[in-house]
Design a protein around this motif. Structure first.
Motif, short mmCIF file in Angstrom:
data_model
loop_
_atom_site.label_atom_id
_atom_site.label_comp_id
_atom_site.label_asym_id
_atom_site.label_seq_id
_atom_site.Cartn_x
_atom_site.Cartn_y
_atom_site.Cartn_z
N ASN A 117 0.83 -1.22 0.00
CA ASN A 117 0.00 0.00 0.00
C ASN A 117 0.86 1.26 0.00
O ASN A 117 0.56 2.21 -0.73
CB ASN A 117 -0.94 0.01 1.20
CG ASN A 117 -2.03 -1.03 1.07
OD1 ASN A 117 -2.37 -1.43 -0.03
ND2 ASN A 117 -2.59 -1.44 2.18
N GLU A 118 1.93 1.26 0.78
CA GLU A 118 2.79 2.44 0.80
C GLU A 118 3.48 2.65 -0.52
O GLU A 118 3.61 3.77 -1.01
CB GLU A 118 3.82 2.31 1.93
CG GLU A 118 4.64 3.58 2.08
CD GLU A 118 5.46 3.58 3.33
OE1 GLU A 118 6.69 3.40 3.19
OE2 GLU A 118 4.89 3.74 4.41
N GLN A 121 0.95 4.14 -2.94
CA GLN A 121 0.66 5.53 -2.64
C GLN A 121 1.78 6.46 -3.10
O GLN A 121 1.53 7.54 -3.61
CB GLN A 121 0.43 5.72 -1.14
CG GLN A 121 -0.88 5.16 -0.66
CD GLN A 121 -1.02 5.26 0.86
OE1 GLN A 121 -0.10 5.67 1.56
NE2 GLN A 121 -2.18 4.84 1.36
N LYS A 122 3.01 6.03 -2.94
CA LYS A 122 4.15 6.87 -3.32
C LYS A 122 4.37 6.92 -4.83
O LYS A 122 5.04 7.81 -5.33
CB LYS A 122 5.43 6.37 -2.65
CG LYS A 122 5.46 6.66 -1.17
CD LYS A 122 6.77 6.24 -0.57
CE LYS A 122 6.80 6.56 0.91
NZ LYS A 122 8.05 6.13 1.53
#
Length: 124
Positions: A117-118, A121-122
């Motif tokens: 997920n990170e 998002q990035k």
């Protein structure tokens, strides 16, 4: 049962055994190919595409249990896990996290989901 039937049964059992062995070897070969692909796509290698570059997890305190052993090279470990999830091998990624960290299934799955997920998002 005559001799021909016994020989035929032995040949059949041997064939099934060899088929199972071939399937096992094919599975191992696929894992090795995956590892080689990951090594080939690692950032820092000459002539390698950097379109898939893993990011370090900045706030992992909510994911790591307090008893986790320290990782020698956290960035490389995270790259490997992200590569596996990117390659649709999330179960293998969870398995490797469990082995490396000594965590349970839920903790490892939460960690892999958090990394995935990170990264998404990035890189939107």
């Amino acid at each position: 049962m005559n001799t021909y039937e016994i020989v035929a049964m032995i040949a059949l059992v041997l064939s099934v055994f060899l088929l199972l062995r071939v399937i096992s070897l094919q599975s191992q070969l696929n894992e090795i190919k995956s590892d080689l692909e990951w090594l080939k796509n690692r950032p820092g290698n000459a002539g390698v595409s950097t379109s898939y570059r893993a990011k370090s997890v900045s706030s992992t305190s909510e994911v790591h249990p307090p008893h986790s052993p320290p990782m020698i090279d956290q960035a490389t470990f995270e790259e490997r896990i992200l590569f596996l999830t990117h390659d649709n091998k999330k179960i293998q990624a969870i398995k490797e996290v469990r082995e490396a960290r000594g965590w349970g299934l839920k903790e490892a799955k939460d960690y892999v989901d958090h990394l995935e997920n990170e990264y998404k998002q990035k890189n939107l």
